[in-house]
Design an enzyme around this catalytic site. Structure first.
Site, short mmCIF file in Angstrom:
data_model
loop_
_atom_site.label_atom_id
_atom_site.label_comp_id
_atom_site.label_asym_id
_atom_site.label_seq_id
_atom_site.Cartn_x
_atom_site.Cartn_y
_atom_site.Cartn_z
CD GLU A 299 70.15 8.56 17.41
OE1 GLU A 299 71.26 8.96 17.04
OE2 GLU A 299 69.39 7.93 16.66
NE ARG B 63 78.40 2.14 14.73
CZ ARG B 63 77.31 2.01 14.00
NH1 ARG B 63 76.14 1.90 14.57
NH2 ARG B 63 77.37 1.99 12.69
CD GLN C 279 75.53 5.10 9.28
OE1 GLN C 279 75.75 6.04 8.52
NE2 GLN C 279 74.33 4.75 9.64
CG HIS D 80 72.29 5.60 17.47
ND1 HIS D 80 71.05 5.03 17.46
CD2 HIS D 80 72.57 5.89 16.18
CE1 HIS D 80 70.62 4.96 16.21
NE2 HIS D 80 71.53 5.48 15.41
O1 TA6 Z 1 70.56 7.92 14.10
C1 TA6 Z 1 69.86 7.64 12.94
C2 TA6 Z 1 70.76 6.92 11.95
O2 TA6 Z 1 71.84 7.72 11.62
C3 TA6 Z 1 69.91 6.52 10.73
O3 TA6 Z 1 70.21 7.26 9.59
C4 TA6 Z 1 70.10 5.03 10.61
O4 TA6 Z 1 70.90 4.65 9.59
C5 TA6 Z 1 70.57 4.65 11.99
O5 TA6 Z 1 71.27 5.73 12.52
C6 TA6 Z 1 71.28 3.33 12.20
O6 TA6 Z 1 72.60 3.34 11.78
P1 TA6 Z 1 73.45 2.01 11.87
O7 TA6 Z 1 74.80 2.35 11.28
O8 TA6 Z 1 73.55 1.63 13.31
O9 TA6 Z 1 72.73 0.97 11.05
#
Ligand code: TA6
Length: 342
Positions: free
Chosen positions: A299, A92, A87, A195
């Site tokens: 973002e 990061r 993800q 983000h």
């Molecule tokens: O930018 C929105 C997002 O992609 C959401 O779907 C949510 O999951 C958020 O980012 C946070 O992601 P993270 O991996 O930092 O918990």
């Protein structure tokens, strides 16, 4: 880097939470910003009165490999889980270094830092492409074909340069330059986001101007495409949307604090808006149960159309944040002036 010293000059290298290295940028009028080498992560941006503009969770874990919850994490080479990588990609949660060969510095710049990330051996193994696709579909096809034939993998080598600048008026500029350094002639493809977690007084009192009437992908509905209806965006529950091909300026009006954030962006066509609201907040270990009330992510991003770079090519993506006082609650602010004025 402009100058590094142990005194409180425009650029101070020091230790942050858990002994992690960070840089503090300071401008003469009193504004400041903090960047961790871990993730090249902005964790603080204060105005000249020392007021914090970014939200960082009280439960944020400043310990690799977990990304810091809040501030401005950088999502690269993949936004969200829209592809084969972890993800939001790996930038990061890598340790960046000071860039010894930075791009030219504009005259009169004082408070800035140049950081660089290059892939480790492990990164080269996990980020691989056989095709230089240009959409999310080709991004996935790349993954599927790669998984079927590992012997044919082409590894993606890059240089990611980030300059963080604190302007004299306290504006915060982030400029990313990503170059394909593959020596095998192959392109690579990535998606990207700054983000940005903004600190707000009360999410129910916030409105976002500049995204109305646009198409968006709704993450809460299998990324189905919808068109935003009505006026400015306000918040009454969980939101996770990717607005497509947005204007270059977006305004976030905080009625209670009487301040307006203005985001200007370049090279980043999309804009993600996220608030987890109460249930998702409770499900996150590094986020306080009620903290969703005091944050909003807006973002600057490139998500819908992934960016493809051929060897030697460089992409540039810039996000600029500024704050202007507003008195919207007394009906005096014309949001159009914020959006369309200089
Ligand atoms: O930018 C929105 C997002 O992609 C959401 O779907 C949510 O999951 C958020 O980012 C946070 O992601 P993270 O991996 O930092 O918990």
């Amino acid at each position: 880097m402009a100058a590094a010293s142990s005194e409180k000059g425009p650029v101070e290298l020091c230790k942050g939470i858990n002994g992690l290295d960070k840089v503090v940028l300071r401008e003469v009028r009193g504004s400041s910003a903090e960047v961790y080498f871990y993730g090249a992560h902005l964790t603080s941006w204060k105005n000249e009165h020392g007021e914090e503009m970014l939200f960082v969770s009280s439960k944020a874990i400043f310990k690799p490999p977990k990304a810091i919850r809040g501030g401005i994490p950088i999502c690269f080479p993949q936004f969200s889980n829209l592809g084969p990588l972890e993800q939001h990609g790996f930038a990061r949660n890598r340790v960046w270094t000071a860039d010894k060969d930075p791009p030219p510095v504009p005259p009169n710049s004082r408070a800035f830092i140049d950081l660089i990330l290059k892939p480790s051996e492990d990164d080269l193994k996990i980020w691989s492409h056989r095709f230089g696709g240009c959409t999310l579909i080709t991004f996935w096809l790349t993954f599927i074909f790669s998984a079927l034939s590992f012997s044919d993998l082409v590894f993606s080598s890059y240089e990611f340069r980030l300059r963080v600048t604190l302007g004299p008026a306290g504006d915060l500029m982030l400029t990313s330059r990503i170059r394909n350094t593959n020596t095998d002639g192959k392109p690579f493809t990535f998606t990207f986001a700054y983000h940005t977690y903004l600190s707000v007084s009360d999410i129910c009192e916030v409105r976002v101007e500049g995204l109305e009437t646009l198409d968006y992908l709704d993450n809460l509905q299998n990324r189905e495409r919808f068109t935003e209806q009505g006026d400015a965006i306000t918040f009454e529950g969980e939101v996770d949307k990717i607005y497509l091909s947005t204007p270059t300026k977006i305004a976030i009006l905080d009625h209670e604090k009487k301040r307006t954030f203005v985001i200007r962006k370049d090279g980043l066509p999309d804009a993600v808006v996220w608030n987890p609201w109460d249930k998702k907040a409770k499900a996150m270990a590094d986020f306080g149960d009620d903290e969703y009330k005091h944050m909003l992510c807006v973002e600057a991003a490139a998500v819908e159309k992934a960016i493809t770079l051929k060897p030697g090519e460089e992409w540039r993506g810039r996000q600029e944040l500024s704050v202007v006082p507003s008195s919207y609650c007394s009906g005096q602010l014309d949001p159009q002036k914020v959006l369309h004025g200089s």
